[in-house]
Design an enzyme around this catalytic site. Structure first.
Site, PDB file in Angstrom:
ATOM      1  N   GLU A  24       0.476  -8.460  34.363  1.00  0.00           N
ATOM      2  CA  GLU A  24      -0.276  -9.186  33.513  1.00  0.00           C
ATOM      3  C   GLU A  24      -1.227  -8.188  34.156  1.00  0.00           C
ATOM      4  O   GLU A  24      -2.676  -6.863  33.962  1.00  0.00           O
ATOM      5  CB  GLU A  24      -0.761  -9.924  34.355  1.00  0.00           C
ATOM      6  CG  GLU A  24      -0.151 -11.546  33.707  1.00  0.00           C
ATOM      7  CD  GLU A  24       0.273 -12.424  34.265  1.00  0.00           C
ATOM      8  OE1 GLU A  24      -0.608 -13.757  33.550  1.00  0.00           O
ATOM      9  OE2 GLU A  24       0.280 -13.043  35.460  1.00  0.00           O
TER      10      GLU A  24
ATOM     11  N   GLU B 282       7.309 -16.494  32.760  1.00  0.00           N
ATOM     12  CA  GLU B 282       7.235 -17.123  34.113  1.00  0.00           C
ATOM     13  C   GLU B 282       7.867 -18.611  32.954  1.00  0.00           C
ATOM     14  O   GLU B 282       8.085 -19.712  34.127  1.00  0.00           O
ATOM     15  CB  GLU B 282       6.292 -17.630  33.381  1.00  0.00           C
ATOM     16  CG  GLU B 282       5.120 -16.754  34.775  1.00  0.00           C
ATOM     17  CD  GLU B 282       4.808 -14.613  34.429  1.00  0.00           C
ATOM     18  OE1 GLU B 282       4.399 -14.725  34.707  1.00  0.00           O
ATOM     19  OE2 GLU B 282       5.317 -14.763  33.016  1.00  0.00           O
TER      20      GLU B 282
ATOM     21  N   ALA C  17       4.736 -12.304  40.749  1.00  0.00           N
ATOM     22  CA  ALA C  17       4.198 -13.074  42.492  1.00  0.00           C
ATOM     23  C   ALA C  17       4.957 -13.547  43.021  1.00  0.00           C
ATOM     24  O   ALA C  17       6.199 -13.348  43.356  1.00  0.00           O
ATOM     25  CB  ALA C  17       2.893 -14.384  41.646  1.00  0.00           C
TER      26      ALA C  17
END
Length: 260
Positions: free
Chosen positions: A115, A135, A66
């Site tokens: 993901e 993460e 991300a």
């Protein structure tokens, strides 16, 4: 329709969606998620598209995570909202799409990138691909379905280890784990994936959509996958594709399916 962060090409009823932020290793920004969501919804309605291939631009990354700069200062409420909106608009939507979506992983697939690949119906990777959910090294956990889909695909123990160590695995390890179906040279990735797409397109679109629904039901809380299978099986009998498929079989000819 033109998009800032993705490219779309359609050839022989196969739509290739390419995440195109090579300068950011195709990181998932909010704008990129919006582009992907809007594009895939349009492709789902497009009768000239039977299979969708999702990949990244360049030779380094599918999606390297991300865009951390966008949420580094988020509050608890904003963080939860980010995950909820992303899951609903893109990740869950892809998983439950009636048209097959294949991830062609051409490089790093980390965090939100992995993901995204896991939300697709299955995955093909190039030999140079690396995958992981890092993460916890940022003080977070996966928020786009990673804690749910990774154990489903590779088992609880391996998923626990991958998530807690934040470690990357190679394409060959991913194949051994069952995370990807095939590993091929990078130069052959899209061609190989297209061959699989063409094999899928020989079959009945309505039935494929119902198969996706029935398989997914086994992993949904409160749903009985067997019941979904029975209902979906019955619904296939009311389609033109069923009549065409059985007639073609009895007449010893190739079926011509319409998706109706």
């Amino acid at each position: 329709m033109n998009y800032k962060n993705i490219l779309i090409s359609i050839e022989e009823k196969i739509a290739t969606v390419t995440i195109n932020r090579p300068e950011k290793l195709n990181a998932l920004s909010k704008a990129t998620i919006t582009d992907l969501s809007e594009a895939i919804k349009l492709l789902n309605k497009n009768e000239d598209v039977r299979v969708i291939i999702l990949t990244g631009s360049g030779e380094k990354a599918f999606v390297a995570g991300a865009d951390i700069s966008e949420f580094a200062n988020y509050t608890v409420v904003e963080g939860a909202q980010l995950a909820a909106e992303g899951q609903e608009s893109l990740f869950d939507y892809i998983e439950n799409l009636k048209k097959p979506v294949i991830a062609a992983i051409n490089g790093f697939a980390l965090g939100g990138g992995l993901e995204l690949a896991m939300a697709c119906h299955f995955r093909v990777a190039s030999v140079n691909a690396k995958m992981g959910l890092p993460e916890v090294s940022l003080g977070l956990i996966p928020g786009y379905g990673g804690t749910q889909r990774l154990p489903q695909l590779i088992g609880k123990g391996r998923a626990m280890e991958m998530i807690m160590t934040a470690a990357m695995i190679s394409a060959e390890e991913a194949k051994q784990y069952g995370l990807v179906n095939h590993v091929v040279p990078q130069t052959e990735l899209l061609t190989f994936t297209s061959v699989i797409a063409h094999k899928i397109m020989k079959n009945a679109p309505f039935a494929i959509g119902k198969a996706i629904k029935a398989i997914n039901a086994n992993f949904e809380d409160g749903k009985n996958g067997f019941d979904t299978e029975i209902k979906s099986f019955g619904e296939c009998f009311g389609t033109e594709d069923f009549k065409e498929g059985t007639t073609a079989f009895l007449e010893k000819r190739k079926a011509e399916f319409t998706g109706k």
